[in-house]
Design a protein around this motif. Structure first.
Motif, PDB file in Angstrom:
ATOM      1  N   ASN A 119       1.304  -1.403   0.051  1.00 49.92           N
ATOM      2  CA  ASN A 119      -0.164  -0.083   0.169  1.00 49.92           C
ATOM      3  C   ASN A 119       0.929   1.391  -0.170  1.00 49.92           C
ATOM      4  O   ASN A 119       0.063   2.559  -0.169  1.00 49.92           O
ATOM      5  N   GLY A 120       2.238   0.910   0.521  1.00 47.49           N
ATOM      6  CA  GLY A 120       2.674   2.556   0.954  1.00 47.49           C
ATOM      7  C   GLY A 120       3.539   2.840  -1.385  1.00 47.49           C
ATOM      8  O   GLY A 120       3.310   3.319  -1.459  1.00 47.49           O
ATOM      9  N   MET A 121       4.049   2.085  -1.319  1.00 44.42           N
ATOM     10  CA  MET A 121       4.118   1.579  -2.618  1.00 44.42           C
ATOM     11  C   MET A 121       2.898   2.267  -4.013  1.00 44.42           C
ATOM     12  O   MET A 121       3.747   2.478  -4.350  1.00 44.42           O
ATOM     13  N   ILE A 122       2.285   1.901  -3.643  1.00 42.93           N
ATOM     14  CA  ILE A 122       0.855   2.170  -4.291  1.00 42.93           C
ATOM     15  C   ILE A 122       0.571   3.337  -3.983  1.00 42.93           C
ATOM     16  O   ILE A 122       0.135   4.710  -5.050  1.00 42.93           O
ATOM     17  N   SER A 123       0.993   4.249  -2.540  1.00 41.29           N
ATOM     18  CA  SER A 123       0.692   5.695  -2.407  1.00 41.29           C
ATOM     19  C   SER A 123       1.186   6.817  -2.798  1.00 41.29           C
ATOM     20  O   SER A 123       1.541   7.741  -3.457  1.00 41.29           O
ATOM     21  N   LEU A 124       2.795   6.222  -3.037  1.00 39.62           N
ATOM     22  CA  LEU A 124       4.064   6.703  -3.304  1.00 39.62           C
ATOM     23  C   LEU A 124       3.815   6.451  -4.692  1.00 39.62           C
ATOM     24  O   LEU A 124       4.335   7.554  -5.475  1.00 39.62           O
ATOM     25  N   CYS A 125       3.073   5.650  -5.410  1.00 38.36           N
ATOM     26  CA  CYS A 125       2.687   6.045  -7.132  1.00 38.36           C
ATOM     27  C   CYS A 125       1.995   7.761  -7.419  1.00 38.36           C
ATOM     28  O   CYS A 125       1.614   7.572  -8.479  1.00 38.36           O
ATOM     29  N   LEU A 126       0.905   6.938  -6.299  1.00 37.70           N
ATOM     30  CA  LEU A 126      -0.096   7.890  -7.003  1.00 37.70           C
ATOM     31  C   LEU A 126       0.526   9.719  -6.477  1.00 37.70           C
ATOM     32  O   LEU A 126       0.199  10.623  -7.271  1.00 37.70           O
ATOM     33  N   TYR A 127       1.239   9.632  -5.269  1.00 38.37           N
ATOM     34  CA  TYR A 127       2.026  11.120  -5.282  1.00 38.37           C
ATOM     35  C   TYR A 127       2.643  11.472  -6.937  1.00 38.37           C
ATOM     36  O   TYR A 127       3.081  12.306  -6.905  1.00 38.37           O
ATOM     37  N   ALA A 128       3.469  10.371  -7.343  1.00 36.80           N
ATOM     38  CA  ALA A 128       3.833  10.732  -8.238  1.00 36.80           C
ATOM     39  C   ALA A 128       3.403  10.626  -9.410  1.00 36.80           C
ATOM     40  O   ALA A 128       4.270  11.738  -9.733  1.00 36.80           O
ATOM     41  N   ILE A 129       2.643  10.023  -9.495  1.00 39.66           N
ATOM     42  CA  ILE A 129       1.782  10.538 -10.629  1.00 39.66           C
ATOM     43  C   ILE A 129       0.891  12.136 -10.874  1.00 39.66           C
ATOM     44  O   ILE A 129       1.237  13.110 -11.659  1.00 39.66           O
ATOM     45  N   ASN A 130       0.561  12.217  -9.856  1.00 41.49           N
ATOM     46  CA  ASN A 130       0.157  13.369  -9.444  1.00 41.49           C
ATOM     47  C   ASN A 130       0.471  14.443  -9.820  1.00 41.49           C
ATOM     48  O   ASN A 130       1.090  15.803 -10.162  1.00 41.49           O
ATOM     49  N   TYR A 131       2.122  14.489  -9.051  1.00 43.49           N
ATOM     50  CA  TYR A 131       3.467  15.500  -9.222  1.00 43.49           C
ATOM     51  C   TYR A 131       4.200  15.625 -10.413  1.00 43.49           C
ATOM     52  O   TYR A 131       3.779  16.843 -11.284  1.00 43.49           O
ATOM     53  N   GLN A 132       3.656  15.220 -11.073  1.00 47.04           N
ATOM     54  CA  GLN A 132       3.984  15.163 -12.262  1.00 47.04           C
ATOM     55  C   GLN A 132       2.732  15.199 -13.520  1.00 47.04           C
ATOM     56  O   GLN A 132       3.833  16.454 -14.000  1.00 47.04           O
ATOM     57  N   ILE A 133       2.098  15.191 -13.118  1.00 45.03           N
ATOM     58  CA  ILE A 133       0.455  15.906 -14.060  1.00 45.03           C
ATOM     59  C   ILE A 133       0.879  17.208 -13.607  1.00 45.03           C
ATOM     60  O   ILE A 133       0.475  17.908 -13.937  1.00 45.03           O
ATOM     61  N   GLY A 134       1.170  17.853 -12.092  1.00 44.58           N
ATOM     62  CA  GLY A 134       1.058  18.999 -11.992  1.00 44.58           C
ATOM     63  C   GLY A 134       2.354  20.249 -12.200  1.00 44.58           C
ATOM     64  O   GLY A 134       1.762  21.452 -12.184  1.00 44.58           O
ATOM     65  N   HIS A 135       2.623  19.153 -12.642  1.00 43.02           N
ATOM     66  CA  HIS A 135       4.179  20.455 -13.341  1.00 43.02           C
ATOM     67  C   HIS A 135       4.297  19.948 -14.646  1.00 43.02           C
ATOM     68  O   HIS A 135       5.335  20.297 -15.091  1.00 43.02           O
TER      69      HIS A 135
END
Length: 121
Positions: free
Chosen positions: A33-49
């Motif tokens: 679940n930590g890996m999935i959460s990190l993937c969510l954060y990374a994709i959200n960060y990349q979309i935002g930037h």
């Protein structure tokens, strides 16, 4: 066909608490679940930037959200079933119960945030 049947049997055994508490808590609960959460954060960060194309990022984002929405309740169930079969030191059982209760509240909070995000669009 034998591989599918073996996967199904292992999956049912996992949900029934057939694996030790340390495996269901640390491997499927914390690390996965930590890996999935990190993937969510990374994709959200990349979309935002703007470092990933919006359409591609959104598809990946929705897939990961779907995985999290499906996987978290199954993981919480497997951990709670493993707690029932745990025969070790009672403190670990109590801490795991508290972690499952916390996970349930976090899951509902996550689902509420997702619903608010989709309603706002």
């Amino acid at each position: 066909m034998n591989t599918i049947k073996q996967f199904y049997n292992n999956f049912v055994n996992w949900l029934a608490g057939g694996y030790p508490l340390c495996f269901t808590y640390w491997i499927t609960g914390v690390i996965l679940n930590g890996m999935i959460s990190l993937c969510l954060y990374a994709i959200n960060y990349q979309i935002g930037h703007g470092t990933i194309e919006l359409n591609t990022g959104e598809v990946i984002f929705f897939i990961i959200i779907f995985l999290k929405v499906v996987l978290v309740p199954l993981t919480l169930w497997a951990i709670s079933m493993s707690i029932g079969n745990y025969e070790g030191f009672w403190v670990w059982r109590v801490l795991a119960i508290l972690a499952v209760i916390s996970g349930v509240f976090n899951y509902f909070s996550f689902c509420a945030e997702i619903i608010k995000a989709f309603v706002a669009v």
